[in-house]
Design an enzyme around this catalytic site. Structure first.
Site, PDB file in Angstrom:
ATOM      1  N   ASP A 109       0.837  -1.205   0.000  1.00  0.00           N
ATOM      2  CA  ASP A 109       0.000   0.000   0.000  1.00  0.00           C
ATOM      3  C   ASP A 109       0.875   1.261   0.000  1.00  0.00           C
ATOM      4  O   ASP A 109       2.075   1.205   0.272  1.00  0.00           O
ATOM      5  CB  ASP A 109      -0.884  -0.043   1.265  1.00  0.00           C
ATOM      6  CG  ASP A 109      -2.157   0.760   1.128  1.00  0.00           C
ATOM      7  OD1 ASP A 109      -2.284   1.524   0.154  1.00  0.00           O
ATOM      8  OD2 ASP A 109      -3.034   0.641   2.018  1.00  0.00           O
ATOM      9  N   ASP A 137     -10.621   2.288  -3.173  1.00  0.00           N
ATOM     10  CA  ASP A 137     -11.151   2.061  -1.818  1.00  0.00           C
ATOM     11  C   ASP A 137     -12.671   2.099  -1.818  1.00  0.00           C
ATOM     12  O   ASP A 137     -13.294   1.807  -0.801  1.00  0.00           O
ATOM     13  CB  ASP A 137     -10.618   3.137  -0.862  1.00  0.00           C
ATOM     14  CG  ASP A 137      -9.282   2.729  -0.261  1.00  0.00           C
ATOM     15  OD1 ASP A 137      -8.870   1.569  -0.450  1.00  0.00           O
ATOM     16  OD2 ASP A 137      -8.648   3.575   0.395  1.00  0.00           O
TER      17      ASP A 137
HETATM   18  C1  DGJ Z   1      -5.800   2.054   2.116  1.00  0.00           C
HETATM   19  C2  DGJ Z   1      -6.194   0.813   1.371  1.00  0.00           C
HETATM   20  O1  DGJ Z   1      -6.685   1.129   0.103  1.00  0.00           O
HETATM   21  C3  DGJ Z   1      -7.204   0.043   2.199  1.00  0.00           C
HETATM   22  O2  DGJ Z   1      -7.672  -1.064   1.502  1.00  0.00           O
HETATM   23  C4  DGJ Z   1      -6.521  -0.365   3.487  1.00  0.00           C
HETATM   24  O3  DGJ Z   1      -5.494  -1.268   3.224  1.00  0.00           O
HETATM   25  C5  DGJ Z   1      -6.002   0.853   4.210  1.00  0.00           C
HETATM   26  N1  DGJ Z   1      -5.192   1.676   3.354  1.00  0.00           N
HETATM   27  C6  DGJ Z   1      -5.208   0.455   5.425  1.00  0.00           C
HETATM   28  O4  DGJ Z   1      -4.606   1.522   6.020  1.00  0.00           O
END
Ligand code: DGJ
Length: 740
Positions: free
Chosen positions: A476, A546
């Site tokens: 991430d 997200d």
């Molecule tokens: C952003 C990601 O897109 C989410 O799926 C998740 O992993 C969060 N970060 C965790 O902090």
């Protein structure tokens, strides 16, 4: 031969397209054609009237008929009376910045060129021809090597640029485009993909007017806001017809696309590293390589163009061994627990996942250091076994013992101020020494332009992956970069930081994915904030957004599908009401929308009843039965979600199996059933609809289409599968007396 050179004419030929350049009598490399195959030298179209206020090069003497300002040039330097946007701009040791590039030499290579330190397309089974054309500024001794590679079957030409400083002094590269393309006519629309966090890659189509149109990211990553890919299309082009040119930058840092329409209605397109936040000191005898650009042409609209890019990604861009493999259906605990979990809770989720016959549990953010909120702990990649309430190895073993794989979330590039890493190495943070840095999601950015930081992270994650039985990593990256400054670099080189940062990311990704080829990596940047060709070279899948709301996702996936194959699209079924929009949709709708992707769940499975878990199990089984289609098949956008109906088709390459899925967002009373037209089926073929056995001809499906239901529901998803049948006795007999 895909590449031929004859009397100064360079022809690059793919299965259905031709790209030509020609050296003129002044040694200038002109761009003379990109489009359908024509089987001839297209230079005859060159038509340059005398234009006032267009300067003439010295060698043209007093002729006013030759001006660089009005020609279609292959790779224009600036400052020599071509007043359009230059492809490259260099400040020489004497402070001047003109660059007059003339043809020097060329070489055909029987392999794909490579770009040191950068992700780029590659040959897999068959060798790929490359062409290197060297241009030279004879005054300043700067060489510009134009690199091209032809992927015949995919109708794609890859290109890049190497700048070599053969002068006696360092120079500063102010701008270097990965590609430049001049079109002699200007009647085009530009289609690009803008957006924001949780609403990435919204398609927008605008006609090109006079002046300059640009899309860019100055965020240090390719960004949620603009994707480094765009289409130039004839105004009448659609999904199924018309000329369309696609361009994609294999780069994950700040980028810029410029589209300029000039006084003659010509169009110049450039694409490359964003120039206002970049410069590069090029020492004597050194080279700089620009990121790669991919170009493709389709005379059958955007649908064909997308198919070409999808094939290109699967065959020559994604290097992971997982590219052609079925991916595990996963359960991710993020939206189930956020930071609030322990080992017991994870094992309960794993039990439910086992009941539903899922393949993998992914432990998301919060498993390390003091990470109990997004204010702390980033950088301390030590498992918090107190929080888990058990040794990490025991958790992993128990999950494996339940028949599930185990995946883990990491965010290597970031650090929280409240962390041991920051306390020990504050100098590793990216920020100017005279200014306090901006925080975003309360975190700071590590300086990956510093090789020491890359080595450190390599060590940390190599240990993590060597010492633990981990099957999958979600990598991430949760903030845009600001305060670009690497404490390692002298002031004159600070403008290199953004590009060096991305080179550091690539280096780390290269090392970890090479050392652990059996670990499946999924990229993520707060969803799809760095979903681009550069990252997909290393990671075969990417968390698309997200936003897991089924309705929003159809828009996001629609835009994403123009360039990126659905096998790369990280897509999950999440809880309702949806955490991003509050919308309630049925499990079926959520499952249908997650199908054109890697598929998984992002909700608390322990909250589901046995019946619901059974439904999840069935949904997963159906998905698995379609995984071959999703990984290897062709994807077609059947409708734009803006119409209120999102609809798409996935067919295998032989067109033996066809899946059509649709989501109808809104119901209105007293209307006909919506009709969806299928695409690209062989004339004369017959198909059986799996749900009820009805036989359709391919022409009926294409020109007549199928009717969707019209139940009055808040949301409604439809899916139909068709299989091709050989038996002619099924053919509807339109001429028989008994037919009505
Ligand atoms: C952003 C990601 O897109 C989410 O799926 C998740 O992993 C969060 N970060 C965790 O902090």
């Amino acid at each position: 031969m895909p590449i031929t050179v004859q009397d100064g004419l360079f022809s690059l030929t793919t299965r259905d397209s031709l790209y030509q350049m020609k050296v003129d009598s002044y040694g200038v490399l002109n761009h003379t054609w990109y489009g359908p195959k024509t089987d001839m030298d297209m230079e005859y179209l060159e038509d340059y009237p005398e234009i006032s206020f267009s300067g003439n090069p010295w060698e043209a003497k007093f002729s006013r008929m030759y001006s660089l300002n009005d020609r279609t040039l292959e790779y224009p330097g600036g400052g020599i009376s071509d007043y359009r946007t230059p492809a490259v701009s260099i400040i020489h040791a004497d402070g001047s910045s003109s660059l007059d590039l003339r043809y020097e030499s060329c070489k055909i290579l029987d392999h794909k060129y490579s770009l040191p330190g950068l992700p780029s397309s590659f040959e897999r089974e068959h060798s790929v021809q490359s062409l290197k054309i060297t241009l030279k500024d004879y005054v300043h001794n700067i060489f510009v090597h134009l690199l091209y590679a032809v992927f015949e079957e995919e109708n794609v030409i890859a290109r890049s640029v190497q700048i070599e400083n053969c002068s006696n002094d360092p120079v500063i590269i102010k701008k270097v485009s990965s590609m430049s393309l001049d079109f002699p006519t200007g009647d085009f629309d530009v289609i690009h993909f803008h957006g924001r966090h949780a609403m990435e890659r919204m398609m927008e189509r605008v006609p090109i007017g006079h002046g300059e149109f640009s899309i860019a990211s100055r965020r240090g990553h390719s960004s949620h806001q603009h994707n480094p890919a765009f289409i130039l299309a004839e105004p009448t082009a659609t999904e199924t017809c018309g000329s369309a040119y696609g361009f994609l930058l294999m780069y994950s840092g700040s980028f810029e696309v410029e589209v300029q329409k000039d006084q003659l209605d010509q169009i110049r397109v450039t694409m490359g590293i964003e120039p206002s936040t970049f410069s590069w000191v090029l020492e004597k005898n050194e080279s700089f390589y620009a990121p790669e650009a991919l170009m493709s042409y389709s005379d059958q609209g955007f649908g064909r163009l997308s198919n070409q890019f999808h094939d290109m990604f699967r065959n020559h861009v994604i290097r992971s061994q997982f590219v052609n493999k079925k991916r595990p259906v996963l359960i991710n605990n993020w939206e189930a627990t956020y930071f609030n979990f322990d080992g017991k809770k994870l094992l309960e989720i794993a039990d439910a996942a086992r009941k539903a016959r899922l393949d993998m549990l992914v432990l998301d953010d919060g498993w390390f250091g003091t990470r109990n909120s997004d204010f702390e702990g980033l950088g301390d990649w030590v498992v918090n076994e107190d929080k888990l309430g058990m040794p990490f190895s025991s958790l992993i073993d128990q999950i494996h013992a339940k028949g599930l794989k185990f995946g883990l979330w990491i965010e290597p590039e970031m650090v929280s101020e409240d962390s041991e890493l920051f306390r020990t190495h504050p100098e590793w943070v990216m920020n100017s020494p005279v200014r306090l840095p901006s925080r975003s999601r309360s975190q700071l950015v590590l300086d990956l332009a510093n090789p020491e930081v890359v080595d450190y992270l390599d060590g940390v994650f190599t240990r993590l992956l060597s010492e633990n039985d981990i099957d999958y990593i979600k990598w991430d990256m949760n903030r845009s970069i600001s305060d670009f400054y690497s404490k390692l670099l002298p002031p004159i080189q600070q403008q290199e930081t953004g590009h060096r940062y991305i080179l550091g990311v690539y280096e780390l990704a290269d090392r970890l994915t090479s050392k652990f080829p059996d670990v499946l990596f999924e990229g993520c940047a707060g969803g799809g904030g760095r979903m681009d060709g550069g990252m997909l070279y290393y990671f075969p899948q990417y968390w698309c957004s997200d936003n897991t709301d089924a309705h929003c996702r159809t828009f996001i996936q629609h835009g994403t599908s123009f360039f990126y194959p659905i096998s790369t699209n990280g897509s999950h079924v999440s809880a309702v009401p949806n955490h991003q929009t509050g919308r309630v949709t049925s499990l079926k709708t959520r499952g249908v929308v997650a199908t054109p992707g890697t598929f998984g769940y992002e909700l608390d499975l322990t909250q589901l009843s046995d019946e619901q878990l059974e439904e999840v199990k069935e949904q997963t089984e159906v998905y698995r039965s379609r995984q071959n289609l999703i990984i290897h098949g062709d994807y077609f956008r059947l409708s734009d979600p803006q119409t209120g109906i999102a609809s798409w088709q996935i067919s295998d390459k032989d067109r033996n199996r066809v899946l059509v899925q649709s989501v109808v967002f809104e119901r209105r009373p007293n209307t006909r059933k919506p009709r969806i037209l299928l695409r690209n089926l062989p004339a004369g073929a017959l198909y059986r609809r799996v749900s009820d056995g009805t036989i359709f001809s391919a022409q009926a499906l294409i020109y007549g289409g199928i009717l969707l239901g019209c139940e009055l529901e808040t949301d409604a998803a439809y899916e139909e599968e068709f299989v091709r049948i050989e038996d002619d006795s099924f053919r509807p007999d339109c001429n028989s007396d008994s037919s009505i």
